[in-house]
Design an enzyme around this catalytic site. Structure first.
Site, short mmCIF file in Angstrom:
data_model
loop_
_atom_site.label_atom_id
_atom_site.label_comp_id
_atom_site.label_asym_id
_atom_site.label_seq_id
_atom_site.Cartn_x
_atom_site.Cartn_y
_atom_site.Cartn_z
CG ASN A 84 68.83 0.18 -18.20
OD1 ASN A 84 69.36 -0.91 -18.05
ND2 ASN A 84 69.47 1.23 -18.71
CB ALA A 105 76.32 -0.57 -22.04
CG ASP A 157 67.50 5.85 -25.83
OD1 ASP A 157 68.64 5.49 -26.18
OD2 ASP A 157 66.48 5.15 -25.99
CE LYS A 196 66.59 13.07 -0.20
NZ LYS A 196 66.29 12.62 1.14
CG ASP A 216 73.31 6.26 -30.93
OD1 ASP A 216 74.13 5.35 -30.71
OD2 ASP A 216 72.19 6.09 -31.42
CG PHE A 273 73.37 -6.76 -27.60
CD1 PHE A 273 74.66 -6.92 -28.04
CD2 PHE A 273 72.71 -7.85 -27.04
CE1 PHE A 273 75.31 -8.14 -27.92
CE2 PHE A 273 73.35 -9.08 -26.91
CZ PHE A 273 74.65 -9.23 -27.36
CE LYS A 297 70.66 -0.13 -31.34
NZ LYS A 297 70.49 -0.58 -29.97
CE LYS A 306 71.55 3.26 -33.01
NZ LYS A 306 71.71 3.48 -31.62
#
Ligand SMILES: Cc1cc2nc3c(=O)[nH]c(=O)nc-3n(C[C@H](O)[C@H](O)[C@H](O)COP(=O)(O)O)c2cc1C
Length: 397
Positions: free
Chosen positions: A210, A275, A279, A289, A306, A323, A337, A341
């Protein structure tokens, strides 16, 4: 309690009879958490051996400006840049005079001139030498240049005289050094921070990742270190330079990052999960490859563990800041969240705005805990890190 965690201190020892106390000064500075390097003047070497100082500081003692090997490793300019503070204890009348007159006649005086670090000196000498007008004028010159002078103790001296000139107790000296550093809000705290973007292999040359650059996480690493914390930085694929005062551990995939966090979490009081962890990962990455073909290619993804949830589930869980990078319903998703959590703080981060968030130097976030919700307006990530930590410290510490 005072702290010197993350502080680099040069202890310079010059030619005074009280140099025999310097190993104890090194110990006390280390007790406060400092990294200590020693410079020994030619005069100092008459009173204490390089070997004992090396054994206690656990580093090579620096003593010779003309040492060609030293210049290849940590030369005098590097040493000057490395230091957060230079302490000369004991400071002989001769060394004080050299520094006051701006000389660069040996390693110590050259390092002092080449450094922007705070300079502290602890004069130690016969009481008559200490009272001498020349010596007092030199001390006044140094004070006018913001050098901190540690006042000597009074009492019976090695030569039998009684008066001012004795080197103070080592703990007292270390305490005065620690007081030079103001920001100690996180002194004695161990903080683990994850940052960057995990990379999930598809085959040996391709991966899913990402846009996280690690800049927000690194701003938190740097600020926590400035605030006196011992920081473990667990990172994946970052574009920012590391801080060498942190324990830096490189990981690649979410699985590796999970394993690394779980291995080190026991010793932490605070966990900050910045970070951008994938997911999902590719269920069966290929060993070779994948060759190009005209057929469509379907990758099967499987959920990753998680990390934040698993840390929050620990019976001895540290204080946890997570975050939430969201592109829609940012606040609602962030509050969910926090609840799901069971972590202490969520920082809501709208990454749909190209001017803030991923890969940008600026950010704009919302600090959310059970008790409060505070908007932190657009600012550099360094300032945002400072604000997050200040609100957190006020509520939780
Ligand atoms: C036995 C002895 C003890 C000394 N003690 C001191 C002292 O306590 N303080 C001081 O300023 N000078 C003292 N001196 C003089 C210094 O060692 C001398 O000025 C030396 O050149 C200092 O070198 P440096 O400043 O490069 O370390 C002493 C000298 C001798 C021989």
């Amino acid at each position: 309690m005072s702290s010197l965690t993350n502080k680099n201190i040069i202890l310079a020892i010059s030619g005074s009879i009280s140099a025999y106390k310097s190993p104890d000064i090194i110990r006390r500075l280390q007790d406060f958490g400092a990294e200590v390097r020693v410079i020994l003047t030619t005069g100092g070497a008459k009173f204490i051996t390089e070997l004992s100082l090396q054994a206690i500081s656990k580093h090579k003692v620096h003593h010779n400006l003309w040492d060609k090997d030293a210049e290849l490793s940590m030369g005098h300019i590097e040493l000057a840049k490395w230091a957060d503070l230079i302490l000369i204890a004991p400071a002989s009348a001769n060394t004080i005079a050299n520094i006051a007159s701006g000389k660069a006649c040996d390693l110590l005086t050259s390092v002092v001139l080449a450094s922007t670090a705070k300079l502290m000196i602890a004069p130690a000498m016969n009481q008559q030498m200490y009272q001498a007008v020349a010596l007092q004028n030199n001390l006044a010159t140094l004070t006018s240049r913001q050098t901190a002078i540690i006042t000597p103790d009074s009492g019976v001296q090695a030569c039998g005289d009684i008066g001012l000139g004795r080197l103070p107790d080592s703990t007292d000296i270390a305490d005065q050094v620690a007081k030079q550093f103001k920001t100690t809000e996180l002194s004695g705290k161990n903080v683990l921070i994850t940052l960057g973007a995990t990379m999930e292999p598809i085959d040996p040359v391709r991966y899913i990742s990402n846009h996280s650059s690690g800049k927000m996480g690194m701003a938190l690493v740097n600020r926590c270190i400035e605030m006196g914390a011992k920081v473990t930085c667990v990172y994946a694929n970052i574009t920012t330079p590391l801080n060498d005062k942190a324990i830096n551990i490189q990981t690649l995939s979410a699985d590796q990052m999970h394993e690394c966090v779980m291995k080190h979490i026991d010793q932490q009081q605070i966990f900050i999960a910045v970070a951008a962890v994938s997911d999902y990962r590719v269920k069966n990455p290929t060993i070779q490859k994948i060759k190009k073909s005209d057929d469509s290619l379907i990758l099967e993804l499987t959920p990753n563990k998680d990390i934040l949830l698993d840390v929050c589930k620990l019976s001895n869980k540290p204080l946890c800041i997570g975050f939430a990078a969201e592109t829609q319903n940012t606040l609602k998703n962030a509050i969910n969240k926090l609840k799901n959590k069971a972590c202490d703080v969520i920082i809501a981060n709208d990454v749909s705005n190209a001017e803030i968030g991923f890969n940008n130097d600026d950010n704009q976030v919302v600090f959310i805990s059970q008790n409060q919700q505070q908007n932190i307006s657009k600012n550099s990530k360094i300032k945002i890190a400072d604000k997050i930590l200040k609100i957190f410290i006020k509520e939780f510490l």
